[in-house]
Design a protein around this motif. Structure first.
Motif, PDB file in Angstrom:
ATOM      1  N   ASP A 238       0.829  -1.210   0.000  1.00  0.00           N
ATOM      2  CA  ASP A 238       0.000   0.000   0.000  1.00  0.00           C
ATOM      3  C   ASP A 238       0.860   1.255   0.000  1.00  0.00           C
ATOM      4  O   ASP A 238       0.453   2.295  -0.525  1.00  0.00           O
ATOM      5  CB  ASP A 238      -0.911  -0.001   1.232  1.00  0.00           C
ATOM      6  CG  ASP A 238      -1.775  -1.245   1.276  1.00  0.00           C
ATOM      7  OD1 ASP A 238      -2.820  -1.255   0.610  1.00  0.00           O
ATOM      8  OD2 ASP A 238      -1.378  -2.213   1.951  1.00  0.00           O
ATOM      9  N   ARG A 239       2.038   1.156   0.626  1.00  0.00           N
ATOM     10  CA  ARG A 239       2.942   2.298   0.737  1.00  0.00           C
ATOM     11  C   ARG A 239       4.363   1.844   0.431  1.00  0.00           C
ATOM     12  O   ARG A 239       4.709   0.677   0.635  1.00  0.00           O
ATOM     13  CB  ARG A 239       2.937   2.896   2.154  1.00  0.00           C
ATOM     14  CG  ARG A 239       1.593   3.325   2.666  1.00  0.00           C
ATOM     15  CD  ARG A 239       1.702   3.804   4.108  1.00  0.00           C
ATOM     16  NE  ARG A 239       0.410   4.151   4.663  1.00  0.00           N
ATOM     17  CZ  ARG A 239       0.202   4.569   5.913  1.00  0.00           C
ATOM     18  NH1 ARG A 239       1.234   4.684   6.740  1.00  0.00           N
ATOM     19  NH2 ARG A 239      -1.013   4.867   6.331  1.00  0.00           N
ATOM     20  N   VAL A 240       5.183   2.789  -0.016  1.00  0.00           N
ATOM     21  CA  VAL A 240       6.601   2.541  -0.228  1.00  0.00           C
ATOM     22  C   VAL A 240       7.374   3.747   0.283  1.00  0.00           C
ATOM     23  O   VAL A 240       7.021   4.895  -0.007  1.00  0.00           O
ATOM     24  CB  VAL A 240       6.925   2.334  -1.724  1.00  0.00           C
ATOM     25  CG1 VAL A 240       8.430   2.225  -1.934  1.00  0.00           C
ATOM     26  CG2 VAL A 240       6.224   1.089  -2.266  1.00  0.00           C
ATOM     27  N   ALA A 241       8.408   3.481   1.071  1.00  0.00           N
ATOM     28  CA  ALA A 241       9.355   4.527   1.469  1.00  0.00           C
ATOM     29  C   ALA A 241      10.657   4.256   0.729  1.00  0.00           C
ATOM     30  O   ALA A 241      11.178   3.140   0.777  1.00  0.00           O
ATOM     31  CB  ALA A 241       9.583   4.507   2.974  1.00  0.00           C
ATOM     32  N   LEU A 242      11.151   5.258   0.004  1.00  0.00           N
ATOM     33  CA  LEU A 242      12.353   5.112  -0.808  1.00  0.00           C
ATOM     34  C   LEU A 242      13.415   6.068  -0.272  1.00  0.00           C
ATOM     35  O   LEU A 242      13.464   7.239  -0.626  1.00  0.00           O
ATOM     36  CB  LEU A 242      12.019   5.414  -2.274  1.00  0.00           C
ATOM     37  CG  LEU A 242      13.123   5.227  -3.319  1.00  0.00           C
ATOM     38  CD1 LEU A 242      13.692   3.816  -3.271  1.00  0.00           C
ATOM     39  CD2 LEU A 242      12.590   5.547  -4.709  1.00  0.00           C
ATOM     40  N   TYR A 243      14.262   5.545   0.626  1.00  0.00           N
ATOM     41  CA  TYR A 243      15.225   6.369   1.345  1.00  0.00           C
ATOM     42  C   TYR A 243      16.590   6.379   0.662  1.00  0.00           C
ATOM     43  O   TYR A 243      16.986   5.410   0.010  1.00  0.00           O
ATOM     44  CB  TYR A 243      15.420   5.836   2.767  1.00  0.00           C
ATOM     45  CG  TYR A 243      14.199   5.871   3.639  1.00  0.00           C
ATOM     46  CD1 TYR A 243      13.595   7.079   3.982  1.00  0.00           C
ATOM     47  CD2 TYR A 243      13.653   4.693   4.143  1.00  0.00           C
ATOM     48  CE1 TYR A 243      12.477   7.105   4.798  1.00  0.00           C
ATOM     49  CE2 TYR A 243      12.533   4.718   4.967  1.00  0.00           C
ATOM     50  CZ  TYR A 243      11.947   5.927   5.286  1.00  0.00           C
ATOM     51  OH  TYR A 243      10.838   5.952   6.098  1.00  0.00           O
ATOM     52  N   ILE A 288       4.172  11.312  -1.633  1.00  0.00           N
ATOM     53  CA  ILE A 288       3.776  11.912  -0.358  1.00  0.00           C
ATOM     54  C   ILE A 288       4.994  12.609   0.227  1.00  0.00           C
ATOM     55  O   ILE A 288       5.943  11.957   0.662  1.00  0.00           O
ATOM     56  CB  ILE A 288       3.287  10.843   0.657  1.00  0.00           C
ATOM     57  CG1 ILE A 288       2.238   9.939   0.036  1.00  0.00           C
ATOM     58  CG2 ILE A 288       2.792  11.504   1.941  1.00  0.00           C
ATOM     59  CD1 ILE A 288       0.897  10.571  -0.198  1.00  0.00           C
ATOM     60  N   GLY A 289       4.979  13.934   0.239  1.00  0.00           N
ATOM     61  CA  GLY A 289       6.061  14.663   0.893  1.00  0.00           C
ATOM     62  C   GLY A 289       7.428  14.235   0.409  1.00  0.00           C
ATOM     63  O   GLY A 289       7.726  14.258  -0.779  1.00  0.00           O
ATOM     64  N   LEU A 290       8.273  13.798   1.323  1.00  0.00           N
ATOM     65  CA  LEU A 290       9.663  13.453   1.057  1.00  0.00           C
ATOM     66  C   LEU A 290       9.862  11.943   1.117  1.00  0.00           C
ATOM     67  O   LEU A 290       9.629  11.323   2.166  1.00  0.00           O
ATOM     68  CB  LEU A 290      10.567  14.136   2.095  1.00  0.00           C
ATOM     69  CG  LEU A 290      12.060  13.920   1.974  1.00  0.00           C
ATOM     70  CD1 LEU A 290      12.605  14.651   0.750  1.00  0.00           C
ATOM     71  CD2 LEU A 290      12.773  14.406   3.234  1.00  0.00           C
ATOM     72  N   ASP A 291      10.235  11.325  -0.001  1.00  0.00           N
ATOM     73  CA  ASP A 291      10.663   9.919  -0.052  1.00  0.00           C
ATOM     74  C   ASP A 291       9.542   8.896   0.139  1.00  0.00           C
ATOM     75  O   ASP A 291       9.828   7.701   0.246  1.00  0.00           O
ATOM     76  CB  ASP A 291      11.748   9.618   1.007  1.00  0.00           C
ATOM     77  CG  ASP A 291      12.966  10.487   0.876  1.00  0.00           C
ATOM     78  OD1 ASP A 291      13.215  10.976  -0.235  1.00  0.00           O
ATOM     79  OD2 ASP A 291      13.675  10.689   1.882  1.00  0.00           O
ATOM     80  N   HIS A 292       8.294   9.292   0.202  1.00  0.00           N
ATOM     81  CA  HIS A 292       7.194   8.369   0.468  1.00  0.00           C
ATOM     82  C   HIS A 292       6.194   8.356  -0.689  1.00  0.00           C
ATOM     83  O   HIS A 292       5.958   9.378  -1.334  1.00  0.00           O
ATOM     84  CB  HIS A 292       6.470   8.733   1.767  1.00  0.00           C
ATOM     85  CG  HIS A 292       7.229   8.362   3.003  1.00  0.00           C
ATOM     86  ND1 HIS A 292       8.416   8.961   3.346  1.00  0.00           N
ATOM     87  CD2 HIS A 292       6.985   7.442   3.978  1.00  0.00           C
ATOM     88  CE1 HIS A 292       8.869   8.428   4.480  1.00  0.00           C
ATOM     89  NE2 HIS A 292       8.018   7.507   4.870  1.00  0.00           N
ATOM     90  N   PHE A 293       5.583   7.182  -0.879  1.00  0.00           N
ATOM     91  CA  PHE A 293       4.623   6.982  -1.956  1.00  0.00           C
ATOM     92  C   PHE A 293       3.497   6.100  -1.423  1.00  0.00           C
ATOM     93  O   PHE A 293       3.726   5.217  -0.593  1.00  0.00           O
ATOM     94  CB  PHE A 293       5.295   6.304  -3.156  1.00  0.00           C
ATOM     95  CG  PHE A 293       6.489   7.053  -3.673  1.00  0.00           C
ATOM     96  CD1 PHE A 293       6.373   7.921  -4.745  1.00  0.00           C
ATOM     97  CD2 PHE A 293       7.743   6.898  -3.073  1.00  0.00           C
ATOM     98  CE1 PHE A 293       7.478   8.623  -5.215  1.00  0.00           C
ATOM     99  CE2 PHE A 293       8.856   7.587  -3.544  1.00  0.00           C
ATOM    100  CZ  PHE A 293       8.714   8.460  -4.618  1.00  0.00           C
ATOM    101  N   ALA A 294       2.278   6.324  -1.913  1.00  0.00           N
ATOM    102  CA  ALA A 294       1.145   5.529  -1.449  1.00  0.00           C
ATOM    103  C   ALA A 294       0.117   5.391  -2.556  1.00  0.00           C
ATOM    104  O   ALA A 294      -0.042   6.281  -3.403  1.00  0.00           O
ATOM    105  CB  ALA A 294       0.498   6.176  -0.216  1.00  0.00           C
TER     106      ALA A 294
END
Length: 456
Positions: A238-243, A288-294
């Motif tokens: 559902d979400r991905v954080a790409l750091y 979403i903002g910084l480094d986040h996707f949903a």
């Protein structure tokens, strides 16, 4: 898919900067509260909330092996003999807070277990922790309970237990699916392991599954990232954080397992992010903002659309709440007007808690300028825009914003009004740089040009 970075802005704004999970950022904390001041600020924040609810973060530092990219406070061990004393310390620390706050029970609107590896704990150990915790706290009906897991050590029994206690969000440490990358960072796990945990969590009622990914790891290439994204798209979290990977071997000696020559840097590193970003966008993920996707079905995207998105030390969240009470070694709390971090040394943390102390090691009490700047950076991070025409939103540092954002404005990264700033679509990849312009403490330390661009 291959991404070529001809855009000179990528090189121009390639400057390391904070992720702004707090303002001031930790290196600028210079006014530590004592225990009385900290408890007073926590109490003020708690009673300022109509429902008198708090967020609670528990840090579980244990991992069975060192992942060399990791910058978290961890304790590498395969022995479980240290788990029960640590659980007791967590519960005792919460008892100390309850005693200071004169509460029998704390109402919680957000609960998060981080680490380390929370699922290092066996199901029996988790039951001991959760049973003790829920004797002392009560989840509000609309509360969000989440945790981070390692797919290699997470069992159906653990997930069943967590679901029974109300956990509905889970974040899997994936990082990369390429075998060569996994081997060099000491994090070998298969797509099937990740699939099994993902499917099990969903079957048990977890309504949001997040994958943590990292770009810039040693041996990563566009081809390997493309392959990782193929797997992500198949599993469809559902979400991905790409750091971004941070190479700091002088702080984390485990990173000496490889050298700078193994790392993608500069435009090459940025190309990996842009590739991931393009793949996620094509799959229906929204930034979403910084480094986040949903996905649009996820509450994180819905919160951004509704203007209710929040950001704290746990990252982006749909549950706005203060105070945030951090329990455990190295945990950070946020009272709104003050921050405090616990002891980083495990034995010292446990000794101080056993003596009935709050084990604070460092912190910061925010003055008026800090609180105003914090508000603006939070708005930029969550809403991509901020305004300061109201007296309560103004401080003298903001008189410099137009000058400090002159280059980003000319490059089309922001739209400036007399008392406003909006990040454009073109400027989204440079959100960190834009927030740095608002950072009054950073401005006093570095010349303006160093905040934004290098000579290219």
């Amino acid at each position: 898919m291959s991404v070529a970075l001809a855009d000179p802005l990528i090189a121009k704004y390639d400057v390391p900067g904070p992720r702004y999970t707090s303002y001031p950022t930790v290196p600028y904390w210079d006014a530590m509260p004592d225990t009385t001041q900290w408890v007073e600020r926590i109490g003020q924040a708690l009673h300022a909330e109509p429902a008198q609810s708090a967020a609670l973060y528990l840090h579980i530092p244990f991992c069975r092996a060192l992942c060399t990219y990791c910058g978290c406070n961890t304790r590498i061990t395969r022995s479980h003999s240290i788990v029960a004393p640590y659980i007791q310390a967590l519960l005792t620390e919460l008892d100390v807070y309850l005693r200071h706050l004169k509460l029998q029970q704390l109402q919680i609107v957000e609960l998060h277990f981080g680490g380390g590896t929370p699922t290092f704990l066996t199901a029996a150990e988790l039951e001991l922790l959760l049973g003790g915790l829920f004797a002392r706290v009560r989840l509000r009906a609309d509360a969000v309970a989440s945790l981070e897991v390692d797919p290699r050590v997470t069992s159906t029994q653990q997930l069943e237990l967590l679901a029974r206690y109300g956990f509905r969000r889970i974040s899997l440490g994936v990082q990369d699916f390429d075998p060569r990358v996994q081997e060099i960072v000491n994090r070998v796990q298969s797509e099937d392991q990740v699939r099994q945990v993902t499917q099990c969590a969903r079957a048990l009622g977890f309504d949001s599954v997040n994958f943590d990914l990292i770009y810039g790891l040693p041996l990563q290439t566009q081809a390997s990232v493309d392959s990782t994204m193929d797997a992500v798209c198949r599993l469809r979290p559902d979400r991905v954080a790409l750091y971004a990977y941070a190479h700091v071997p002088w702080i984390k000696p485990g990173q000496r397992r490889y050298s700078e020559s193994d790392l993608p840097e500069g435009a090459q590193k940025r190309a990996l992010y842009e590739l991931g970003r393009e793949r996620l966008a094509a799959e229906g993920y929204r930034e979403i903002g910084l480094d986040h996707f949903a996905l649009e079905t996820d509450s994180l995207w819905q919160a951004q659309r509704a203007g209710t998105l929040h950001r704290n030390f746990m990252g982006y969240t749909t549950a706005y709440s203060r105070p945030l009470i951090g329990l455990g070694v190295s945990s950070i709390g946020d009272a709104g007007s003050a921050f405090a971090q616990n002891e980083k040394d495990l034995q010292r943390y446990q000794d101080r808690v056993a003596n009935g102390e709050l084990p604070l090691q460092r912190g910061h009490m925010l003055h008026q300028e800090d609180q105003i700047i914090r508000r603006h950076i939070l708005r930029l991070m969550t809403q991509l825009a901020t305004r300061w025409e109201e007296p309560m939103d103004y401080t003298s540092h903001l008189s410099l914003i137009h000058e400090r954002l002159e280059e980003p404005d000319a490059d089309g990264l922001v739209e400036l009004g007399t008392h406003s700033c909006r990040v454009t679509e073109k400027g989204r990849p440079f959100l960190r740089n834009i927030c740095m312009a608002f950072d009054a403490r950073l401005a006093r330390r570095l010349p303006d040009k160093l905040l934004f661009s290098r000579t290219v």
